[in-house]
Design a protein around this motif. Structure first.
Motif, PDB file in Angstrom:
ATOM      1  N   ARG A  56     105.826   2.125  35.546  1.00 33.85           N
ATOM      2  CA  ARG A  56     106.441   2.511  36.822  1.00 33.85           C
ATOM      3  C   ARG A  56     106.637   4.016  36.874  1.00 33.85           C
ATOM      4  O   ARG A  56     107.287   4.586  36.003  1.00 33.85           O
ATOM      5  CB  ARG A  56     107.803   1.827  37.005  1.00 33.85           C
ATOM      6  CG  ARG A  56     107.765   0.320  37.050  1.00 33.85           C
ATOM      7  CD  ARG A  56     107.014  -0.253  38.204  1.00 33.85           C
ATOM      8  NE  ARG A  56     107.383   0.376  39.459  1.00 33.85           N
ATOM      9  CZ  ARG A  56     106.573   0.461  40.505  1.00 33.85           C
ATOM     10  NH1 ARG A  56     105.370  -0.013  40.459  1.00 33.85           N
ATOM     11  NH2 ARG A  56     106.985   1.038  41.600  1.00 33.85           N
ATOM     12  N   PRO A  57     106.094   4.677  37.883  1.00 31.52           N
ATOM     13  CA  PRO A  57     106.337   6.107  38.000  1.00 31.52           C
ATOM     14  C   PRO A  57     107.812   6.383  38.274  1.00 31.52           C
ATOM     15  O   PRO A  57     108.484   5.590  38.929  1.00 31.52           O
ATOM     16  CB  PRO A  57     105.467   6.531  39.187  1.00 31.52           C
ATOM     17  CG  PRO A  57     105.113   5.285  39.909  1.00 31.52           C
ATOM     18  CD  PRO A  57     105.278   4.137  38.956  1.00 31.52           C
ATOM     19  N   ARG A  58     108.308   7.466  37.724  1.00 33.38           N
ATOM     20  CA  ARG A  58     109.656   7.983  37.931  1.00 33.38           C
ATOM     21  C   ARG A  58     110.745   7.244  37.161  1.00 33.38           C
ATOM     22  O   ARG A  58     111.884   7.667  37.172  1.00 33.38           O
ATOM     23  CB  ARG A  58     110.020   8.041  39.418  1.00 33.38           C
ATOM     24  CG  ARG A  58     109.066   8.897  40.228  1.00 33.38           C
ATOM     25  CD  ARG A  58     109.578   9.212  41.583  1.00 33.38           C
ATOM     26  NE  ARG A  58     110.785  10.043  41.449  1.00 33.38           N
ATOM     27  CZ  ARG A  58     111.634  10.248  42.443  1.00 33.38           C
ATOM     28  NH1 ARG A  58     111.437   9.713  43.614  1.00 33.38           N
ATOM     29  NH2 ARG A  58     112.701  11.013  42.264  1.00 33.38           N
ATOM     30  N   LEU A  59     110.450   6.133  36.505  1.00 35.43           N
ATOM     31  CA  LEU A  59     111.460   5.404  35.750  1.00 35.43           C
ATOM     32  C   LEU A  59     111.639   6.064  34.387  1.00 35.43           C
ATOM     33  O   LEU A  59     110.676   6.274  33.664  1.00 35.43           O
ATOM     34  CB  LEU A  59     111.053   3.945  35.561  1.00 35.43           C
ATOM     35  CG  LEU A  59     112.051   3.093  34.793  1.00 35.43           C
ATOM     36  CD1 LEU A  59     113.262   2.800  35.663  1.00 35.43           C
ATOM     37  CD2 LEU A  59     111.417   1.808  34.337  1.00 35.43           C
ATOM     38  N   VAL A  60     112.859   6.424  34.045  1.00 32.85           N
ATOM     39  CA  VAL A  60     113.169   7.055  32.768  1.00 32.85           C
ATOM     40  C   VAL A  60     114.011   6.094  31.940  1.00 32.85           C
ATOM     41  O   VAL A  60     114.982   5.529  32.441  1.00 32.85           O
ATOM     42  CB  VAL A  60     113.932   8.386  32.972  1.00 32.85           C
ATOM     43  CG1 VAL A  60     114.305   9.011  31.640  1.00 32.85           C
ATOM     44  CG2 VAL A  60     113.083   9.362  33.790  1.00 32.85           C
ATOM     45  N   VAL A  61     113.629   5.908  30.662  1.00 31.32           N
ATOM     46  CA  VAL A  61     114.304   4.925  29.814  1.00 31.32           C
ATOM     47  C   VAL A  61     114.941   5.562  28.582  1.00 31.32           C
ATOM     48  O   VAL A  61     115.095   4.922  27.564  1.00 31.32           O
ATOM     49  CB  VAL A  61     113.337   3.784  29.399  1.00 31.32           C
ATOM     50  CG1 VAL A  61     112.871   3.005  30.612  1.00 31.32           C
ATOM     51  CG2 VAL A  61     112.155   4.324  28.612  1.00 31.32           C
ATOM     52  N   PHE A  62     115.312   6.833  28.684  1.00 29.24           N
ATOM     53  CA  PHE A  62     116.038   7.497  27.596  1.00 29.24           C
ATOM     54  C   PHE A  62     117.199   8.272  28.209  1.00 29.24           C
ATOM     55  O   PHE A  62     117.264   8.470  29.416  1.00 29.24           O
ATOM     56  CB  PHE A  62     115.121   8.389  26.753  1.00 29.24           C
ATOM     57  CG  PHE A  62     114.241   9.320  27.550  1.00 29.24           C
ATOM     58  CD1 PHE A  62     114.679  10.589  27.900  1.00 29.24           C
ATOM     59  CD2 PHE A  62     112.970   8.914  27.935  1.00 29.24           C
ATOM     60  CE1 PHE A  62     113.873  11.442  28.630  1.00 29.24           C
ATOM     61  CE2 PHE A  62     112.152   9.768  28.663  1.00 29.24           C
ATOM     62  CZ  PHE A  62     112.610  11.041  29.011  1.00 29.24           C
ATOM     63  N   GLY A  63     118.136   8.703  27.385  1.00 29.61           N
ATOM     64  CA  GLY A  63     119.402   9.243  27.846  1.00 29.61           C
ATOM     65  C   GLY A  63     119.337  10.527  28.655  1.00 29.61           C
ATOM     66  O   GLY A  63     118.366  11.276  28.592  1.00 29.61           O
ATOM     67  N   GLY A  64     120.417  10.752  29.409  1.00 32.07           N
ATOM     68  CA  GLY A  64     120.550  11.954  30.216  1.00 32.07           C
ATOM     69  C   GLY A  64     120.705  11.679  31.698  1.00 32.07           C
ATOM     70  O   GLY A  64     120.952  12.586  32.478  1.00 32.07           O
ATOM     71  N   GLY A  65     120.580  10.428  32.096  1.00 32.46           N
ATOM     72  CA  GLY A  65     120.776  10.049  33.490  1.00 32.46           C
ATOM     73  C   GLY A  65     121.943   9.081  33.603  1.00 32.46           C
ATOM     74  O   GLY A  65     121.987   8.073  32.894  1.00 32.46           O
ATOM     75  N   LEU A  66     122.909   9.406  34.485  1.00 30.57           N
ATOM     76  CA  LEU A  66     124.091   8.565  34.652  1.00 30.57           C
ATOM     77  C   LEU A  66     124.333   8.285  36.132  1.00 30.57           C
ATOM     78  O   LEU A  66     124.145   9.171  36.973  1.00 30.57           O
ATOM     79  CB  LEU A  66     125.328   9.268  34.088  1.00 30.57           C
ATOM     80  CG  LEU A  66     125.341   9.580  32.602  1.00 30.57           C
ATOM     81  CD1 LEU A  66     126.554  10.430  32.258  1.00 30.57           C
ATOM     82  CD2 LEU A  66     125.332   8.302  31.784  1.00 30.57           C
ATOM     83  N   PRO A  67     124.796   7.076  36.442  1.00 33.51           N
ATOM     84  CA  PRO A  67     125.179   6.800  37.826  1.00 33.51           C
ATOM     85  C   PRO A  67     126.480   7.531  38.152  1.00 33.51           C
ATOM     86  O   PRO A  67     127.282   7.819  37.259  1.00 33.51           O
ATOM     87  CB  PRO A  67     125.389   5.283  37.842  1.00 33.51           C
ATOM     88  CG  PRO A  67     125.745   4.941  36.432  1.00 33.51           C
ATOM     89  CD  PRO A  67     125.015   5.927  35.564  1.00 33.51           C
ATOM     90  N   ILE A  68     126.680   7.842  39.412  1.00 40.58           N
ATOM     91  CA  ILE A  68     127.932   8.456  39.870  1.00 40.58           C
ATOM     92  C   ILE A  68     128.658   7.407  40.702  1.00 40.58           C
ATOM     93  O   ILE A  68     128.159   6.990  41.748  1.00 40.58           O
ATOM     94  CB  ILE A  68     127.668   9.722  40.705  1.00 40.58           C
ATOM     95  CG1 ILE A  68     126.861  10.752  39.903  1.00 40.58           C
ATOM     96  CG2 ILE A  68     128.994  10.315  41.188  1.00 40.58           C
ATOM     97  CD1 ILE A  68     126.375  11.932  40.727  1.00 40.58           C
ATOM     98  N   ARG A  69     129.815   6.978  40.204  1.00 34.55           N
ATOM     99  CA  ARG A  69     130.640   5.982  40.894  1.00 34.55           C
ATOM    100  C   ARG A  69     132.024   6.561  41.160  1.00 34.55           C
ATOM    101  O   ARG A  69     132.624   7.154  40.281  1.00 34.55           O
ATOM    102  CB  ARG A  69     130.802   4.723  40.049  1.00 34.55           C
ATOM    103  CG  ARG A  69     129.551   3.932  39.866  1.00 34.55           C
ATOM    104  CD  ARG A  69     129.835   2.642  39.096  1.00 34.55           C
ATOM    105  NE  ARG A  69     128.608   2.002  38.709  1.00 34.55           N
ATOM    106  CZ  ARG A  69     127.856   1.267  39.507  1.00 34.55           C
ATOM    107  NH1 ARG A  69     128.248   1.073  40.742  1.00 34.55           N
ATOM    108  NH2 ARG A  69     126.740   0.735  39.088  1.00 34.55           N
TER     109      ARG A  69
END
Length: 147
Positions: free
Chosen positions: A101-114
């Motif tokens: 899948r393009p643009r899907l990242v599966v390693f750390g550094g991305g967090l949701p903002i809630r």
């Protein structure tokens, strides 16, 4: 409820404000400066659309798209990019399918903002180690008072 169409036809979706995006970006960069690293940082709204971006001078050029994609992934799925491999487990089909899948990242550094339990966006940091990227992203969440 109408038998011919579902109710409601439209729903309200909260998104991060421009002002909050700026606060998050600046907080992530401030933390990177404390750590002595150079990063790219992106904020996406809850629909995965780019809401803001900053690149520190000297940060890796290749990390620009990675930061944006981390924010997109975290906003789109509502959980940390680091958690993807835990969720996939040993399912080889899922590993192959998701990695394509393009643009899907599966390693750390991305967090949701809630905020108040509601997903309003995602933040992605790239350019340092995985732990440092996540540290910078967490500093952004703290600056917003986000979960």
């Amino acid at each position: 409820m109408n038998a011919t169409r579902p109710e409601p036809v439209a729903v309200t979706q909260s998104v991060i404000s421009a002002e909050a995006s700026v606060v998050a970006l600046q907080a992530a960069v401030s933390r990177a400066m404390e750590l002595g690293v150079r990063i790219n940082v992106a904020v996406a709204d809850s629909g995965g659309n780019l809401a803001g971006f900053l690149r520190m001078p000297g940060a890796f050029l290749q990390s620009i798209d990675i930061a944006i994609d981390k924010a997109y992934t975290a906003a789109g799925f509502g959980f940390s990019t680091k958690d993807w491999m835990k969720l996939i487990g040993h399912d080889e089909g899922m590993k192959l399918g998701f990695s394509a899948r393009p643009r899907l990242v599966v390693f750390g550094g991305g967090l949701p903002i809630r905020v108040g339990g509601e997903l309003i966006g995602g933040i992605g940091v790239s350019g340092a180690s995985e732990a440092q990227d996540e540290d910078c992203a967490r500093a952004a969440l703290a600056a917003l008072g986000a979960e």
